[in-house]
Design a protein around this motif. Structure first.
Motif, PDB file in Angstrom:
ATOM      1  N   PRO A  91       0.852  -1.203   0.000  1.00 21.64           N
ATOM      2  CA  PRO A  91       0.000   0.000   0.000  1.00 21.64           C
ATOM      3  C   PRO A  91       0.878   1.240   0.000  1.00 21.64           C
ATOM      4  O   PRO A  91       1.967   1.252   0.602  1.00 21.64           O
ATOM      5  CB  PRO A  91      -0.812  -0.141   1.286  1.00 21.64           C
ATOM      6  N   LEU A  92       0.403   2.286  -0.645  1.00 27.90           N
ATOM      7  CA  LEU A  92       1.204   3.495  -0.796  1.00 27.90           C
ATOM      8  C   LEU A  92       1.555   4.124   0.548  1.00 27.90           C
ATOM      9  O   LEU A  92       2.586   4.794   0.679  1.00 27.90           O
ATOM     10  CB  LEU A  92       0.447   4.492  -1.682  1.00 27.90           C
ATOM     11  N   TYR A  93       0.733   3.885   1.587  1.00 27.16           N
ATOM     12  CA  TYR A  93       1.041   4.488   2.879  1.00 27.16           C
ATOM     13  C   TYR A  93       2.294   3.893   3.508  1.00 27.16           C
ATOM     14  O   TYR A  93       2.856   4.473   4.450  1.00 27.16           O
ATOM     15  CB  TYR A  93      -0.146   4.409   3.849  1.00 27.16           C
ATOM     16  N   GLU A  94       2.776   2.749   3.005  1.00 27.52           N
ATOM     17  CA  GLU A  94       4.050   2.215   3.480  1.00 27.52           C
ATOM     18  C   GLU A  94       5.228   2.983   2.869  1.00 27.52           C
ATOM     19  O   GLU A  94       6.353   2.893   3.357  1.00 27.52           O
ATOM     20  CB  GLU A  94       4.170   0.730   3.118  1.00 27.52           C
ATOM     21  N   ILE A  95       4.950   3.734   1.819  1.00 26.43           N
ATOM     22  CA  ILE A  95       6.001   4.456   1.106  1.00 26.43           C
ATOM     23  C   ILE A  95       5.996   5.943   1.424  1.00 26.43           C
ATOM     24  O   ILE A  95       7.046   6.581   1.504  1.00 26.43           O
ATOM     25  CB  ILE A  95       5.829   4.261  -0.417  1.00 26.43           C
ATOM     26  N   ALA A  96       4.793   6.505   1.636  1.00 29.28           N
ATOM     27  CA  ALA A  96       4.680   7.960   1.776  1.00 29.28           C
ATOM     28  C   ALA A  96       3.500   8.321   2.655  1.00 29.28           C
ATOM     29  O   ALA A  96       2.657   7.473   2.980  1.00 29.28           O
ATOM     30  CB  ALA A  96       4.523   8.603   0.393  1.00 29.28           C
ATOM     31  N   HIS A  97       3.446   9.591   3.044  1.00 27.44           N
ATOM     32  CA  HIS A  97       2.259  10.130   3.707  1.00 27.44           C
ATOM     33  C   HIS A  97       1.763  11.317   2.900  1.00 27.44           C
ATOM     34  O   HIS A  97       2.448  11.799   1.977  1.00 27.44           O
ATOM     35  CB  HIS A  97       2.515  10.493   5.169  1.00 27.44           C
ATOM     36  N   SER A  98       0.568  11.821   3.231  1.00 22.51           N
ATOM     37  CA  SER A  98      -0.089  12.775   2.338  1.00 22.51           C
ATOM     38  C   SER A  98      -1.069  13.640   3.108  1.00 22.51           C
ATOM     39  O   SER A  98      -1.562  13.257   4.178  1.00 22.51           O
ATOM     40  CB  SER A  98      -0.833  12.012   1.229  1.00 22.51           C
TER      41      SER A  98
ATOM     42  N   PRO B  88       7.608  10.967   0.766  1.00 25.76           N
ATOM     43  CA  PRO B  88       8.134   9.626   1.061  1.00 25.76           C
ATOM     44  C   PRO B  88       8.743   9.531   2.461  1.00 25.76           C
ATOM     45  O   PRO B  88       9.351  10.490   2.959  1.00 25.76           O
ATOM     46  CB  PRO B  88       9.202   9.425  -0.017  1.00 25.76           C
ATOM     47  N   HIS B  89       8.576   8.374   3.068  1.00 25.53           N
ATOM     48  CA  HIS B  89       9.239   8.121   4.343  1.00 25.53           C
ATOM     49  C   HIS B  89      10.745   7.984   4.139  1.00 25.53           C
ATOM     50  O   HIS B  89      11.529   8.344   5.023  1.00 25.53           O
ATOM     51  CB  HIS B  89       8.680   6.853   4.975  1.00 25.53           C
ATOM     52  N   PHE B  90      11.147   7.449   2.993  1.00 24.07           N
ATOM     53  CA  PHE B  90      12.563   7.391   2.612  1.00 24.07           C
ATOM     54  C   PHE B  90      12.775   8.410   1.504  1.00 24.07           C
ATOM     55  O   PHE B  90      12.182   8.298   0.426  1.00 24.07           O
ATOM     56  CB  PHE B  90      12.929   5.988   2.115  1.00 24.07           C
ATOM     57  N   PRO B  91      13.596   9.453   1.740  1.00 25.52           N
ATOM     58  CA  PRO B  91      13.681  10.567   0.790  1.00 25.52           C
ATOM     59  C   PRO B  91      13.951  10.151  -0.652  1.00 25.52           C
ATOM     60  O   PRO B  91      13.401  10.740  -1.587  1.00 25.52           O
ATOM     61  CB  PRO B  91      14.830  11.411   1.361  1.00 25.52           C
ATOM     62  N   GLY B  92      14.778   9.123  -0.855  1.00 28.61           N
ATOM     63  CA  GLY B  92      15.112   8.735  -2.215  1.00 28.61           C
ATOM     64  C   GLY B  92      13.976   8.116  -3.001  1.00 28.61           C
ATOM     65  O   GLY B  92      14.046   8.012  -4.238  1.00 28.61           O
TER      66      GLY B  92
END
Length: 608
Positions: free
Chosen positions: A488-495, A510-514
């Protein structure tokens, strides 16, 4: 504590007196063209400005908590004028209401504040800085029944401070960030051509303007390791403030030991809130480029904000004016169905109300609430809709209950760009009492500990309200999501989603900047349209034909723009013509489109 804004207060010189009111009003009219200040003087090396309200419905107690928690706060800003608030006030005036609170009529609101001050035997000066109209009959405020309102910049606030040094300033519609910028310009000796300083000041105002959204409000997400916090932290959330130096150095902060959270993630969400093109965030005072803004946490309560610049078109040539337009009458109704087959019965009720039928399969559920909204040209049509909906009690399917209905006149705010020279404003002030209240020293009979209109601010509580500095939030991770894994996208980023008129924007941080480089490859205009097309369905029970018509309309009318924001390694996605006309006339439950952020985050994606 020295001043408040839109409301602005200056409590260090309040005196107590039973004297009658005096009037000191300045009749000089100014247009909104840029005029440099004459020999501005720096009064402070830094100024502390707090947010006392993020919108008209914010909690009054939150402002008092901020005053109690921050020593030396110079100003506090109560920002109360969203577009929906303005439309509601104009509707009230049309129906015979007072129309200020303090939104529609600065003079009427000024009178009310002075009335309260007099009842408390407080000697204060209440300033106004507001738009006026000039025609053949002379000068007057824009007529409330016409409801025309222009976004002013910080100049009227600065002029009011220079002329009257008031305890309170009440304004007409002023751009949100400009409410905070005004005290900075006045105190720090800035001028209107100090564009880089104005950019940093406007950045601070933009971050503060929505109150607790900067300090953990509208951020907490139970079960999400990146955004979880205890219920107690959320309960004890505190409004933010900014510390701004004369050289443009900006920190945003919250009181030490308070609840909520202030860090890179909350700042990044608020940075992109209600933003279109991040290279040109236009305010009346400066067009802002936020693409290279960065955030660095100095503690759990303080963040350094840097990198705001003036855009290529540094100062807008025109101002934004809102003109209300009648868009009909809205009627709505709700009814609940429970037990087996409840979805089919809700579908039958919808058919009775709309006259349409389809053959789609229904989802299995044991409880369902049907809501229907209609937009009608005439009031009588909206009233008849609610009567028909109420008749479902005896004429609709079995097992329905909890009906609620309503109707109201709807107003949409049309946006027009107008020349600065055609927008006029004036300032004025009135005092509750006849004594000269400037530079009086300590107020008579008012305690030195943060007086607010004669009352001591305190936070009565039997529980411990000091919170640990570490919430154990994993707001930024050190490892990317593995390639080829469906998550799910929430594992990658927040919004966070925001709205402007009929347009919506949402951030992807993203939770991880890269990971933002990989997100760019899958978050495309086509992907966004496919995900959001469902919110445009006219019914929960749409037929294949209706869905096909919907998708065709989306392709022809909805536009998606995707911007990269390098400073915070994020994406800003703008979706135009998606909100059913905007907050003031949308027939949806979520008129602002706030839930879109989590609709996006719930999507399963595979990063390359």
């Amino acid at each position: 504590m020295e001043r408040f804004l839109e409301l602005i207060f200056h409590s260090s010189s309040i005196s107590i007196t039973p004297s009658p009111m005096e009037i000191s009003q300045n009749q000089e009219i100014h247009n909104s063209s840029i005029k440099l200040r004459q020999n501005p003087q720096r009064k402070k090396h830094k100024v502390l400005i707090g947010c006392g309200a993020g919108f008209g419905g914010d909690r009054p107690i939150a402002a008092l908590k901020l005053l109690d928690g921050v020593e030396g706060l110079d100003y506090i800003v109560l920002e109360c004028l969203a577009e929906r608030t303005l439309a509601d006030r104009w509707r009230d005036v049309g129906d015979g209401g007072v129309g200020f609170d303090p939104r529609m009529d600065p003079m009427g609101a000024q009178e009310k504040v002075l009335e309260i001050a007099s009842s408390l035997r407080l000697n204060i000066t209440v300033g106004v800085a507001h738009e006026v109209s000039i025609d053949s009959s002379g000068m007057h405020p824009p007529h409330p029944l016409l409801g025309i309102s222009t976004y002013l910049g910080a100049a009227p606030i600065v002029k009011c401070l220079e002329m009257y040094n008031p305890h309170v300033i009440i304004t007409s519609r002023v751009a949100d960030a400009a409410l905070f910028l005004g005290p900075m310009v006045y105190e720090l000796g800035w001028n209107w051509d100090d564009l880089e300083l104005l950019a940093q000041g406007t950045l601070a105002g933009h971050l503060l303007e929505c109150g607790c959204q900067l300090t953990g409000g509208y951020f907490m997400h139970p079960g999400d390791r990146h955004r979880d916090m205890s219920f107690q932290h959320l309960l004890e959330i505190t409004l933010p403030y900014a510390e701004v130096g004369y050289d443009g150095e900006v920190y945003v902060a919250k009181p030490d030991g308070s609840g909520g959270v202030l860090d890179f993630s909350t700042c990044a969400e608020q940075l992109l809130y209600e933003i279109g093109d991040p290279s040109a965030y236009i305010t009346p005072d400066v067009a802002l480029d936020i693409r290279n803004v960065t955030f660095k946490s100095f503690s759990s309560s303080k963040v350094l904000c840097a990198g705001a610049k003036a855009s290529a078109q540094s100062v807008p040539e025109k101002l934004l004016r809102l003109v209300p337009k009648d868009c009909g009458w809205k009627g709505w109704g709700e009814i609940s169905y429970g037990g087996y087959g409840c979805a089919t019965r809700a579908r039958a009720a919808e058919f009775l109300m709309s006259g349409h039928q389809d053959s789609d399969a229904m989802r299995k559920c044991t409880d369902l609430r049907l809501r229907m909204d209609g937009l009608f040209k005439q009031k009588e049509q909206a009233v008849q809709f609610t009567k028909e909906f109420t008749a479902l009690y005896t004429n609709g399917p079995a097992g329905g209950g909890g009906i609620s209905t309503g109707y109201k006149k709807e107003i949409v705010l049309e946006k027009h760009l107008v020349e600065r020279e055609s927008v006029f404003w004036r300032t004025g002030a009135r005092s509750a009492g006849t004594r000269n209240i400037k530079n009086q020293g300590d107020p008579v009979g008012v305690p030195r500990r943060k007086p607010v209109l004669g009352k001591i601010v305190s936070t009565p509580s039997d529980r411990d309200t000091t919170f640990p500095s570490n919430l154990n939030l994993t707001t930024q991770t050190t490892a990317p999501i593995p390639s080829g894994m469906k998550v799910p996208l929430y594992e990658i980023a927040h919004s966070r989603a925001g709205d402007k008129g009929n347009d919506l924007n949402f951030s992807l941080i993203p939770h991880f900047p890269g990971d933002h480089e990989r997100l760019k490859k899958i978050i495309t205009p086509k992907w966004v349209k496919e995900v959001l097309s469902s919110v445009l369905s006219p019914s929960s029970f749409s037929s294949a034909v209706a869905i096909n018509d919907r998708d065709k309309w989306v392709e022809e009318n909805v536009k998606v723009e995707i911007y990269e924001v390098e400073g915070i390694h994020s994406l800003n996605v703008v979706v135009r013509n998606i909100l059913d006309g905007g907050v003031n006339c949308s027939r949806r439950i979520d008129r602002h489109g706030k839930t879109v952020s989590d609709v996006i985050l719930s999507q399963q994606v595979v990063l390359p």
